[in-house]
Scaffold this motif. Structure first.
Motif, mmCIF file in Angstrom:
data_model
loop_
_atom_site.group_PDB
_atom_site.id
_atom_site.type_symbol
_atom_site.label_atom_id
_atom_site.label_comp_id
_atom_site.label_asym_id
_atom_site.label_seq_id
_atom_site.Cartn_x
_atom_site.Cartn_y
_atom_site.Cartn_z
ATOM 1 N N THR A 92 -5.675 6.945 27.444
ATOM 2 C CA THR A 92 -5.417 7.682 26.204
ATOM 3 C C THR A 92 -4.157 7.160 25.531
ATOM 4 O OG1 THR A 92 -6.526 9.677 27.016
ATOM 5 C CG2 THR A 92 -4.927 9.965 25.227
ATOM 6 N N ASP A 93 -3.108 6.899 26.342
ATOM 7 C CA ASP A 93 -1.879 6.344 25.776
ATOM 8 C C ASP A 93 -2.141 4.985 25.128
ATOM 9 O OD1 ASP A 93 -0.392 8.525 26.532
ATOM 10 O OD2 ASP A 93 0.375 7.611 28.379
ATOM 11 N N ALA A 94 -2.988 4.163 25.761
ATOM 12 C CA ALA A 94 -3.314 2.852 25.200
ATOM 13 C C ALA A 94 -4.046 3.016 23.864
ATOM 14 C CB ALA A 94 -4.160 2.058 26.186
ATOM 15 N N PHE A 95 -4.947 3.990 23.797
ATOM 16 C CA PHE A 95 -5.661 4.254 22.543
ATOM 17 C C PHE A 95 -4.696 4.708 21.456
ATOM 18 C CE2 PHE A 95 -7.538 7.613 19.871
ATOM 19 C CZ PHE A 95 -8.421 6.835 19.124
ATOM 20 N N LEU A 96 -3.794 5.624 21.806
ATOM 21 C CA LEU A 96 -2.839 6.130 20.813
ATOM 22 C C LEU A 96 -1.930 5.015 20.315
ATOM 23 C CD1 LEU A 96 -1.930 9.544 22.497
ATOM 24 C CD2 LEU A 96 -3.382 9.178 20.476
ATOM 25 N N ALA A 97 -1.512 4.143 21.228
ATOM 26 C CA ALA A 97 -0.703 2.994 20.807
ATOM 27 C C ALA A 97 -1.508 2.094 19.868
ATOM 28 C CB ALA A 97 -0.235 2.218 22.024
ATOM 29 N N GLY B 295 -1.534 3.308 16.409
ATOM 30 C CA GLY B 295 -0.243 3.312 15.731
ATOM 31 C C GLY B 295 0.760 4.343 16.168
ATOM 32 N N MET B 296 0.496 5.065 17.251
ATOM 33 C CA MET B 296 1.472 6.051 17.721
ATOM 34 C C MET B 296 2.512 5.338 18.567
ATOM 35 S SD MET B 296 0.975 9.691 19.666
ATOM 36 C CE MET B 296 0.204 10.413 18.238
ATOM 37 N N ASP B 297 3.530 4.795 17.908
ATOM 38 C CA ASP B 297 4.567 4.046 18.593
ATOM 39 C C ASP B 297 5.797 4.925 18.804
ATOM 40 O OD1 ASP B 297 5.599 4.246 16.037
ATOM 41 O OD2 ASP B 297 5.309 2.120 15.553
ATOM 42 N N SER C 73 9.709 10.663 15.264
ATOM 43 C CA SER C 73 9.649 11.412 13.999
ATOM 44 C C SER C 73 9.294 12.874 14.223
ATOM 45 C CB SER C 73 8.628 10.766 13.059
ATOM 46 O OG SER C 73 7.292 11.053 13.475
ATOM 47 N N GLY C 74 8.945 13.226 15.476
ATOM 48 C CA GLY C 74 8.610 14.608 15.792
ATOM 49 C C GLY C 74 7.132 14.895 15.725
ATOM 50 N N HIS C 75 6.301 13.865 15.953
ATOM 51 C CA HIS C 75 4.854 14.041 15.897
ATOM 52 C C HIS C 75 4.205 13.384 17.098
ATOM 53 C CE1 HIS C 75 6.128 14.616 11.713
ATOM 54 N NE2 HIS C 75 5.101 15.453 11.637
ATOM 55 N N SER C 76 3.177 14.051 17.629
ATOM 56 C CA SER C 76 2.464 13.529 18.786
ATOM 57 C C SER C 76 1.097 14.206 18.837
ATOM 58 C CB SER C 76 3.257 13.793 20.074
ATOM 59 O OG SER C 76 2.629 13.202 21.189
ATOM 60 N N VAL C 77 0.363 13.991 19.921
ATOM 61 C CA VAL C 77 -0.894 14.710 20.131
ATOM 62 C C VAL C 77 -0.817 15.437 21.463
ATOM 63 C CG1 VAL C 77 -2.287 13.122 18.752
ATOM 64 C CG2 VAL C 77 -2.064 12.757 21.211
ATOM 65 N N PHE D 286 -2.534 14.413 10.777
ATOM 66 C CA PHE D 286 -2.024 13.108 11.153
ATOM 67 C C PHE D 286 -1.194 12.535 10.008
ATOM 68 C CE2 PHE D 286 -5.957 13.285 13.743
ATOM 69 C CZ PHE D 286 -5.413 13.009 14.994
ATOM 70 N N LEU D 287 -0.132 11.851 10.350
ATOM 71 C CA LEU D 287 0.624 11.127 9.331
ATOM 72 C C LEU D 287 -0.205 9.935 8.855
ATOM 73 C CD1 LEU D 287 4.264 11.136 10.786
ATOM 74 C CD2 LEU D 287 3.098 12.856 9.392
ATOM 75 N N PRO D 288 0.081 9.398 7.681
ATOM 76 C CA PRO D 288 -0.724 8.305 7.120
ATOM 77 C C PRO D 288 -0.930 7.136 8.087
ATOM 78 C CG PRO D 288 0.773 9.142 5.465
ATOM 79 C CD PRO D 288 1.124 9.845 6.739
ATOM 80 N N GLN D 289 0.085 6.819 8.875
ATOM 81 C CA GLN D 289 -0.005 5.689 9.801
ATOM 82 C C GLN D 289 -1.209 5.801 10.723
ATOM 83 O OE1 GLN D 289 3.681 4.959 11.841
ATOM 84 N NE2 GLN D 289 2.720 3.850 13.532
ATOM 85 N N LEU D 290 -1.431 7.000 11.299
ATOM 86 C CA LEU D 290 -2.573 7.209 12.194
ATOM 87 C C LEU D 290 -3.839 7.533 11.420
ATOM 88 C CD1 LEU D 290 -0.402 7.177 14.423
ATOM 89 C CD2 LEU D 290 -1.677 9.025 15.537
#
Length: 499
Positions: free
Chosen positions: A373-378, A381-383, A389-393, A460-464
């Protein structure tokens, strides 16, 4: 081995005495403590808080019922009723003689006495005792509640039975008693440490190195080897296939070279003492002592846990103690087709991932799928910057299926597909396969995007959001497996039919 006593006394509650208190209590032994310092209760309880924290992270077995700590106004009161007494007063012989006399006056006739002295020989401590045969040196290392080594040193008046009994008590505290063959000043370990310390003083005195540079030479280099193999076994390996003999033949002549100043020690002048203190402040002054203790404890826990998995060195002591108390006991590809399951993670099954059936144990599946899951999030774009920035899943729902056995050494691959997403959620499915493509396990997760400062769901922020939108056309054309979204089938008790 459980500790064969249930009541101990600790005389002196400083750094070493407080560590002994924690070691006894966390092994289920009651402790009676005497320390004349008015601040002793506060400092011991603060150390005990850190010890509990470290112990919870160190030991995997159900917690032992902690012993009861009591504080006493006199030595005689503290030692009454104790089967074992640990003396930890300052390293001045007259003070130790005075305290040991009080211990003898108040202790039971069969109580054993250990001294934490780092330098005195047991015969020196026994010189004024009525019953010298009951005292031995039991020299530990800081922090006493984590480091297992304790040097047990007797004199000519101590019998083998006495040192063996003391060793049994200490082994019951998950310690490693090292019985020193013959008494000598500073025993074994401190004589070795003293050699390194003296060389360090000269290196600072001569402006060759600072305190931090010397510590770096140890902690990044030979200290890591010494932690699990010691001195001579390390050098044996350095000799290659020919072993220690070759090492000595190759490096032995260097002993005659004028490298060391061990036969000469610099005078500890005010200037040298200040120089060392200033350098140490620059190195570590930004941390409080309690913070440094926690950093040290966390590092030691990590080392001991790693060594435990290999049953090596100090880790073997921990593994054995846990068994006695609980006997039941990838890298993403650069060429990823978004219209196919995403090949983002692979790993190999390690030997400490195997359970009593010889297969990968359940929590390691969770670990592998969590890493996937961490690999997918990376990948989407979840770097680090996104997280900062205070955002996650948060994972709000999971469903795991085990479909085949996995053995040690197996290479496993995990592919991930997106089953659906909206502004705040993404539903993913992992498939774990072996090198032949056989499905070993699957995991379906619902992930909810959150603001970590408020712990509330948010878009989600625009990046994700943009990355997920780019994946949607290809991923939505993949046919979802029949098991996706299915619940666990239940067996009815009445008729044993699947319902």
């Amino acid at each position: 081995m459980t500790c064969p006593i249930d009541q101990a006394a600790v005389i002196g509650g400083g750094v070493i005495g407080g560590g002994w208190v924690a070691r006894f209590l966390l092994s289920g032994v009651n402790v009676a403590l005497h320390d004349p310092n008015s601040d002793a209760r506060r400092t011991v309880e603060a150390m005990l808080d850190n010890a509990r924290r470290a112990h919870q992270r160190l030991v995997d077995t159900p917690p032992v019922t902690e012993g009861v700590l009591t504080f006493h106004d006199s030595v005689e009161e503290a030692v009454a009723g104790a089967s074992y007494i640990q003396e930890n007063v300052p390293e001045r012989l007259e003070i130790k003689h005075d305290v040991i006399a009080k211990i003898e006056a108040g202790a039971a006739a069969d109580a054993l006495i250990g001294s934490s002295t780092s330098g005195f020989k047991p015969s020196e401590l026994q010189a004024k005792m009525q019953h010298p045969e009951r005292l031995v040196v039991a020299h530990p290392f800081n922090p006493v509640y984590l480091v297992p080594l304790v040097e047990v040193v007797g004199s000519d008046v101590n019998t083998a039975a006495t040192t063996e009994r003391v060793s049994q008590i200490l082994a019951g505290l998950s310690m490693h008693p090292l019985v020193v063959r013959r008494e000598i000043e500073a025993h074994i370990a401190d004589r070795l440490l003293e050699a390194v310390w003296r060389e360090g003083l000269w290196l600072i005195h001569d402006d060759i190195a600072t305190t931090q540079e010397i510590d770096d030479a140890i902690r990044y280099g030979f200290g890591l080897r010494w932690a699990q193999m010691g001195l001579f076994e390390t050098y044996r390996i350095a000799g290659g296939e020919a072993g220690m003999k070759h090492f000595i033949e190759q490096f032995g002549p260097a002993l005659a070279w004028p490298w060391t100043k061990l036969m000469d020690v610099p005078e500890m002048t005010d200037e040298l003492a200040q120089k060392i203190a200033d350098q140490s402040d620059a190195q570590s002054g930004q941390y409080s002592i309690r913070e440094l203790e926690r950093i040290r404890d966390d590092n030691l826990v990590g080392i001991l846990q790693a060594l435990k998995s290999r049953r090596w060195g100090a880790g073997e002591t921990l593994a054995r103690w846990e068994e006695e108390h609980c006997p039941s006991q990838g890298n993403p590809s650069d060429d990823i087709d978004p219209a196919q399951p995403l090949a983002l993670y692979q790993t190999r099954v390690k030997d400490d991932w195997i359970d009593y059936n010889g297969h990968m144990t359940e929590h390691r599946y969770l670990q592998v799928f969590g890493d996937s899951t961490d690999a997918f999030l990376a990948y989407i774009g979840m770097d680090k910057a996104y997280l900062e920035s205070g955002h996650s899943v948060y994972t709000v729902e999971s469903h795991l299926r085990h479909t085949a056995e996995v053995g040690v050494g197996a290479v496993i691959f995990v592919t991930t597909r997106v089953l659906g997403c909206d502004a705040k959620r993404v539903r993913i499915l992992h498939e774990m396969t072996d090198e032949d493509g056989q499905v070993l396990a699957t995991a379906e997760h619902m992930l909810l995007h959150v603001n970590t400062n408020t712990s509330r769901a948010c878009p989600f922020l625009p990046q994700l959001a943009e990355r997920l939108a780019a994946l949607a056309p290809g991923q939505s054309n993949l046919e979802a497996p029949a098991y996706a979204g299915a619940g666990i089938r239940m067996i009815g008790w009445a008729n044993k039919e699947v319902v």
